[in-house]
Scaffold this motif. Structure first.
Motif, PDB file in Angstrom:
ATOM      1  N   GLN A 179       0.352   3.646  -6.413  1.00  0.00           N
ATOM      2  CA  GLN A 179      -1.030   3.900  -6.535  1.00  0.00           C
ATOM      3  C   GLN A 179      -1.165   4.417  -8.012  1.00  0.00           C
ATOM      4  N   GLN A 231      -9.198  -6.667   1.111  1.00  0.00           N
ATOM      5  CA  GLN A 231      -9.059  -5.919  -0.050  1.00  0.00           C
ATOM      6  C   GLN A 231      -7.637  -6.383  -1.065  1.00  0.00           C
ATOM      7  N   ARG A 247      -7.975  -8.574  -4.505  1.00  0.00           N
ATOM      8  CA  ARG A 247      -7.353  -7.903  -5.690  1.00  0.00           C
ATOM      9  C   ARG A 247      -6.404  -9.126  -6.308  1.00  0.00           C
ATOM     10  N   TYR A 288       0.832  -1.148  -0.144  1.00  0.00           N
ATOM     11  CA  TYR A 288       0.044  -0.138   0.001  1.00  0.00           C
ATOM     12  C   TYR A 288       0.931   1.388   0.055  1.00  0.00           C
ATOM     13  N   GLY A 342      -4.009   7.836 -10.427  1.00  0.00           N
ATOM     14  CA  GLY A 342      -5.213   8.284 -10.506  1.00  0.00           C
ATOM     15  C   GLY A 342      -6.139   7.081 -10.270  1.00  0.00           C
ATOM     16  N   PRO A 343      -7.451   7.031 -10.117  1.00  0.00           N
ATOM     17  CA  PRO A 343      -8.158   5.614  -9.505  1.00  0.00           C
ATOM     18  C   PRO A 343      -8.116   4.688 -10.832  1.00  0.00           C
ATOM     19  N   GLY A 344      -8.034   3.647 -10.605  1.00  0.00           N
ATOM     20  CA  GLY A 344      -7.883   2.298 -11.378  1.00  0.00           C
ATOM     21  C   GLY A 344      -6.601   2.224 -12.223  1.00  0.00           C
ATOM     22  N   GLN A 345      -5.461   3.151 -11.786  1.00  0.00           N
ATOM     23  CA  GLN A 345      -4.176   2.773 -12.172  1.00  0.00           C
ATOM     24  C   GLN A 345      -3.292   2.106 -11.285  1.00  0.00           C
ATOM     25  N   GLU A 346      -3.795   1.626 -10.091  1.00  0.00           N
ATOM     26  CA  GLU A 346      -2.816   0.922  -9.111  1.00  0.00           C
ATOM     27  C   GLU A 346      -2.253  -0.097  -9.871  1.00  0.00           C
TER      28      GLU A 346
END
Length: 132
Positions: free
Chosen positions: A45, A105, A109, A38, A48-52
């Motif tokens: 990360q 989580q 994933r 994390y 942006g969202p969805g690019q982790e």
């Protein structure tokens, strides 16, 4: 409401945990693997969202150094070379408070990706971040 401030910070190399105590009485034992998986860095990360980027093969990761950053964060260097995450006190507190949820989580994933927790990370082929 003010954010709790750290009162103690101890690296436990044998158990691979960062122990952090806060002035509200909370004490968290954060596994190095959780910290690495994390990491707040853009490398993990994304931008942006969805690019982790799902991290694997980090069960045995160690922290070799932990450098204070001002009065608000620490920057660990992991023995896999990762050293770009700035862990604010607030972020460390959230990792501790939500540890069970975050592990669940992470495991979900891994399951969705069909990847084992101990699988080595795939080789990097060019980076969108441009800083490595």
């Amino acid at each position: 409401m003010t954010m709790p401030q750290p009162t103690s910070l101890t690296l436990h190399q044998t158990s691979r945990q960062l122990e952090i105590g806060f002035d509200d009485g909370q004490v968290f034992h954060l596994p190095f693997e959780l910290l690495r998986v994390y990491s707040p860095s853009a490398e993990v990360q994304g931008h942006g969202p969805g690019q982790e980027v799902l991290q694997t093969g980090k069960r045995g990761v160690n922290i070799t150094t932990l450098v204070p950053v001002g009065h608000y964060a620490v920057q660990p260097t992991f023995d896999d070379g990762h050293d770009t995450g700035l862990y604010t006190w607030e972020y460390l507190y959230q990792l501790g408070a939500r540890q069970a949820e975050l592990w669940a989580q992470y495991e979900q994933r891994l399951l969705e990706a069909g990847v084992d927790r101990d699988a080595p990370m795939p080789e990097k082929s060019g980076s969108a971040c441009g800083s490595h």
